[in-house]
Write a protein that holds these residues in place. Structure first.
Motif, PDB file in Angstrom:
ATOM      1  N   PHE A  35      20.160  10.195 -77.833  1.00 56.85           N
ATOM      2  CA  PHE A  35      21.353  10.441 -76.580  1.00 56.85           C
ATOM      3  C   PHE A  35      21.207  10.031 -74.908  1.00 56.85           C
ATOM      4  CE2 PHE A  35      18.835  14.407 -77.058  1.00 56.85           C
ATOM      5  CZ  PHE A  35      18.652  14.866 -75.829  1.00 56.85           C
ATOM      6  N   SER A  36      21.842  10.019 -74.878  1.00 53.16           N
ATOM      7  CA  SER A  36      21.973   9.106 -73.677  1.00 53.16           C
ATOM      8  C   SER A  36      21.495  10.008 -72.356  1.00 53.16           C
ATOM      9  CB  SER A  36      22.625   8.413 -72.518  1.00 53.16           C
ATOM     10  OG  SER A  36      23.858   9.133 -72.398  1.00 53.16           O
ATOM     11  N   SER A  37      20.798   9.341 -70.962  1.00 54.07           N
ATOM     12  CA  SER A  37      19.854  10.109 -69.885  1.00 54.07           C
ATOM     13  C   SER A  37      20.834  10.919 -69.388  1.00 54.07           C
ATOM     14  CB  SER A  37      19.068   9.422 -69.092  1.00 54.07           C
ATOM     15  OG  SER A  37      20.262   8.462 -68.140  1.00 54.07           O
ATOM     16  N   ASN A  38      22.690  10.801 -69.129  1.00 56.44           N
ATOM     17  CA  ASN A  38      23.396  11.943 -68.997  1.00 56.44           C
ATOM     18  C   ASN A  38      23.378  12.967 -69.696  1.00 56.44           C
ATOM     19  OD1 ASN A  38      24.890  10.189 -70.945  1.00 56.44           O
ATOM     20  ND2 ASN A  38      26.245  10.375 -69.578  1.00 56.44           N
ATOM     21  N   ILE A  39      23.476  13.370 -70.952  1.00 60.25           N
ATOM     22  CA  ILE A  39      23.164  13.711 -71.082  1.00 60.25           C
ATOM     23  C   ILE A  39      22.858  14.917 -71.050  1.00 60.25           C
ATOM     24  CG2 ILE A  39      23.582  14.837 -73.990  1.00 60.25           C
ATOM     25  CD1 ILE A  39      25.231  12.496 -74.928  1.00 60.25           C
ATOM     26  N   ALA A  40      21.508  14.505 -71.217  1.00 65.24           N
ATOM     27  CA  ALA A  40      20.437  15.159 -70.915  1.00 65.24           C
ATOM     28  C   ALA A  40      19.995  16.099 -69.525  1.00 65.24           C
ATOM     29  CB  ALA A  40      18.494  14.035 -70.924  1.00 65.24           C
ATOM     30  N   SER A  41      20.608  15.306 -68.875  1.00 67.24           N
ATOM     31  CA  SER A  41      20.730  15.745 -67.345  1.00 67.24           C
ATOM     32  C   SER A  41      22.020  16.308 -67.334  1.00 67.24           C
ATOM     33  CB  SER A  41      20.318  14.845 -66.750  1.00 67.24           C
ATOM     34  OG  SER A  41      21.381  14.522 -66.163  1.00 67.24           O
ATOM     35  N   LYS A  90      23.527  22.092 -73.411  1.00 67.54           N
ATOM     36  CA  LYS A  90      22.607  21.590 -73.794  1.00 67.54           C
ATOM     37  C   LYS A  90      22.233  21.375 -74.519  1.00 67.54           C
ATOM     38  CE  LYS A  90      18.928  22.452 -71.581  1.00 67.54           C
ATOM     39  NZ  LYS A  90      17.758  21.526 -71.243  1.00 67.54           N
ATOM     40  N   VAL A  91      21.717  19.943 -75.329  1.00 66.11           N
ATOM     41  CA  VAL A  91      21.731  19.491 -76.925  1.00 66.11           C
ATOM     42  C   VAL A  91      20.839  19.895 -78.234  1.00 66.11           C
ATOM     43  CG1 VAL A  91      23.464  17.540 -76.218  1.00 66.11           C
ATOM     44  CG2 VAL A  91      20.713  17.330 -76.462  1.00 66.11           C
ATOM     45  N   PHE A  92      19.946  20.548 -76.777  1.00 60.83           N
ATOM     46  CA  PHE A  92      18.251  20.926 -77.525  1.00 60.83           C
ATOM     47  C   PHE A  92      18.086  22.488 -76.901  1.00 60.83           C
ATOM     48  CE2 PHE A  92      16.706  18.110 -74.744  1.00 60.83           C
ATOM     49  CZ  PHE A  92      15.696  18.575 -74.410  1.00 60.83           C
ATOM     50  N   GLN A  93      16.928  23.127 -77.297  1.00 52.66           N
ATOM     51  CA  GLN A  93      16.154  23.799 -76.456  1.00 52.66           C
ATOM     52  C   GLN A  93      14.468  24.110 -77.126  1.00 52.66           C
ATOM     53  OE1 GLN A  93      16.900  26.257 -74.423  1.00 52.66           O
ATOM     54  NE2 GLN A  93      19.231  26.076 -74.295  1.00 52.66           N
ATOM     55  N   ASP A 115       9.710  12.986 -61.470  1.00 57.44           N
ATOM     56  CA  ASP A 115      10.668  13.209 -59.836  1.00 57.44           C
ATOM     57  C   ASP A 115      11.706  12.588 -60.175  1.00 57.44           C
ATOM     58  OD1 ASP A 115      10.158  10.350 -59.734  1.00 57.44           O
ATOM     59  OD2 ASP A 115       8.584  11.373 -57.371  1.00 57.44           O
ATOM     60  N   GLN A 116      12.861  12.593 -59.103  1.00 52.58           N
ATOM     61  CA  GLN A 116      14.329  12.375 -59.447  1.00 52.58           C
ATOM     62  C   GLN A 116      13.633  10.810 -59.101  1.00 52.58           C
ATOM     63  OE1 GLN A 116      12.587  13.680 -56.569  1.00 52.58           O
ATOM     64  NE2 GLN A 116      13.400  13.368 -54.488  1.00 52.58           N
ATOM     65  N   TYR A 117      12.517   9.551 -58.751  1.00 51.29           N
ATOM     66  CA  TYR A 117      12.704   8.506 -59.233  1.00 51.29           C
ATOM     67  C   TYR A 117      12.049   8.133 -60.941  1.00 51.29           C
ATOM     68  CZ  TYR A 117      13.904   8.728 -54.261  1.00 51.29           C
ATOM     69  OH  TYR A 117      14.439   9.462 -53.033  1.00 51.29           O
ATOM     70  N   ASP A 118      11.891   9.477 -61.107  1.00 51.50           N
ATOM     71  CA  ASP A 118      11.487   8.555 -62.407  1.00 51.50           C
ATOM     72  C   ASP A 118       9.402   8.289 -62.860  1.00 51.50           C
ATOM     73  OD1 ASP A 118      13.542   8.974 -64.382  1.00 51.50           O
ATOM     74  OD2 ASP A 118      14.018   6.764 -64.370  1.00 51.50           O
ATOM     75  N   GLU A 119       8.991   9.171 -61.534  1.00 56.41           N
ATOM     76  CA  GLU A 119       7.495   9.388 -60.849  1.00 56.41           C
ATOM     77  C   GLU A 119       7.062  10.605 -62.251  1.00 56.41           C
ATOM     78  OE1 GLU A 119       7.721   7.669 -56.810  1.00 56.41           O
ATOM     79  OE2 GLU A 119       7.806   9.324 -56.474  1.00 56.41           O
ATOM     80  N   VAL A 120       5.981   9.828 -62.255  1.00 58.70           N
ATOM     81  CA  VAL A 120       4.744  11.521 -63.552  1.00 58.70           C
ATOM     82  C   VAL A 120       3.445  12.007 -62.275  1.00 58.70           C
ATOM     83  CG1 VAL A 120       3.139  11.748 -65.458  1.00 58.70           C
ATOM     84  CG2 VAL A 120       5.771   9.971 -65.533  1.00 58.70           C
ATOM     85  N   MET A 143      33.708  11.588 -75.845  1.00 62.58           N
ATOM     86  CA  MET A 143      31.915  10.961 -75.782  1.00 62.58           C
ATOM     87  C   MET A 143      31.953  10.033 -76.662  1.00 62.58           C
ATOM     88  SD  MET A 143      29.655  11.369 -74.101  1.00 62.58           S
ATOM     89  CE  MET A 143      29.332  13.252 -73.554  1.00 62.58           C
ATOM     90  N   LEU A 144      30.750   8.428 -75.694  1.00 67.28           N
ATOM     91  CA  LEU A 144      31.068   7.811 -76.663  1.00 67.28           C
ATOM     92  C   LEU A 144      29.350   6.867 -76.142  1.00 67.28           C
ATOM     93  CD1 LEU A 144      33.566   5.075 -75.195  1.00 67.28           C
ATOM     94  CD2 LEU A 144      33.746   6.732 -76.700  1.00 67.28           C
ATOM     95  N   VAL A 145      28.917   7.059 -77.680  1.00 66.27           N
ATOM     96  CA  VAL A 145      27.837   6.812 -78.184  1.00 66.27           C
ATOM     97  C   VAL A 145      27.369   5.296 -77.896  1.00 66.27           C
ATOM     98  CG1 VAL A 145      25.878   7.352 -79.147  1.00 66.27           C
ATOM     99  CG2 VAL A 145      27.011   8.980 -78.517  1.00 66.27           C
ATOM    100  N   PRO A 146      27.386   3.854 -77.470  1.00 66.26           N
ATOM    101  CA  PRO A 146      27.117   3.019 -77.347  1.00 66.26           C
ATOM    102  C   PRO A 146      25.716   2.967 -78.425  1.00 66.26           C
ATOM    103  CG  PRO A 146      26.345   3.367 -75.321  1.00 66.26           C
ATOM    104  CD  PRO A 146      26.902   4.812 -75.826  1.00 66.26           C
TER     105      PRO A 146
END
Length: 289
Positions: free
Chosen positions: A143-149, A154-157, A242-247, A1-4
């Motif tokens: 952390f990046s969005s790919n880790i979040a999704s 899961k890195v947090f609860q 949503d899948q398009y980052d809309e609130v 896992m790389l954290v740039p």
């Protein structure tokens, strides 16, 4: 896992690559999924159980960290529940006394409010001595969005301070007056069913946050995915994007027996009016916004 991480000098960019690490924290199926405010106010206790395991990276030790985020979203307390953990997987159960011990600002049930949230994560010490925070002290993700999704770990609860919630189920919808900022419209009525899938703690996955509106605007198969419903002691709101980052937001909520009606819209500019009907013989609770 790389954290740039990138440093931009205004022209050429210097990119440093740092090896990171990721944990996998999963709630116990036999423990609470939220902090039950009613139980605390009545002198009862809570049981937040979870197990943490290594996922990626050379981790030598771990501190279990908690961030208590007040309902205003800006007041954040930090505490530690365990330190120097070197054996994995590691299981921990947190009751109210352990919360009091971890946070000097929390001393009784009076200090908990609806809308507060306890986030559990970790600070990791790597083999080379690097200390890696997965959640920053201000509550932001490190952390990046790919880790979040990720569906793998899961890195947090998160545990919401809430009341018992029972909004899970499948409901009939009727949606009208749907419009898009690009000119498309669907006067309706558009009909179908929507499912609120219970995730615990008053959080529900919504099968289509547009309640048929996107299908009316753009054709079959178009639905608003990934948006959730949050119920905090009968106060509801959309949660997430949503899948398009809309609130999405609700307004004009009316509760009438087995039906609720409301106006929904998102920050892209799409909107519509929806009525949900229960068919299980029950009425909706006294929901508010």
């Amino acid at each position: 896992m790389l954290v740039p991480s990138c440093e931009n000098d205004g022209g050429d960019s210097k990119i440093d690559i740092q090896y990171g690490a990721v944990i996998n924290i999963q709630k116990s199926s036999s423990s609470d999924t939220y902090i039950n405010l009613v139980a605390l106010q009545n002198g009862g206790d809570i049981n937040l159980g979870f197990t943490i395991d290594k996922a990626v990276g050379d981790i030598t030790s771990m501190d279990v960290v908690g961030l208590y985020i007040k309902s205003d979203g800006t007041t954040i307390f930090k505490g530690k529940f365990s330190t120097g953990i070197k054996t994995f997987p590691y299981t921990l159960n947190i009751n109210k006394q352990k919360i009091y011990d971890a946070f000097t600002q929390l001393n009784s049930s009076d200090d908990f409010e609806t809308g507060d949230q306890l986030t559990i994560s970790a600070e990791l010490t790597l083999k080379d001595g690097t200390v890696l925070k997965l959640i920053n002290d201000d509550g932001s993700n490190n952390f990046s969005s790919n880790i979040a999704s990720s569906s793998t770990y899961k890195v947090f609860q998160a545990y919401n301070v809430s009341c018992p919630s029972e909004l899970g189920g499948t409901y009939e919808f009727t949606t009208t007056n749907v419009k898009a900022p690009t000119g498309e419209s669907a006067p309706g009525p558009l009909t179908g069913t929507v499912t609120f899938e219970d995730q615990g703690g008053g959080i529900y996955n919504i099968s289509d946050a547009s309640f048929g509106g996107w299908t009316g605007l753009y054709g079959s198969g178009n639905i608003a995915r990934n948006v959730q419903l949050k119920d905090i002691c009968n106060k509801i709101s959309y949660f997430g994007v949503d899948q398009y980052d809309e609130v999405f937001t609700f307004s004009n909520l009316v509760v009438n027996g087995n039906k609720i009606s409301f106006h929904w819209e998102n920050d892209y500019g799409e909107y519509g009016d929806t009525t949900l009907k229960r068919t299980d013989g029950s009425n909706w609770p006294a929901l508010t916004l």
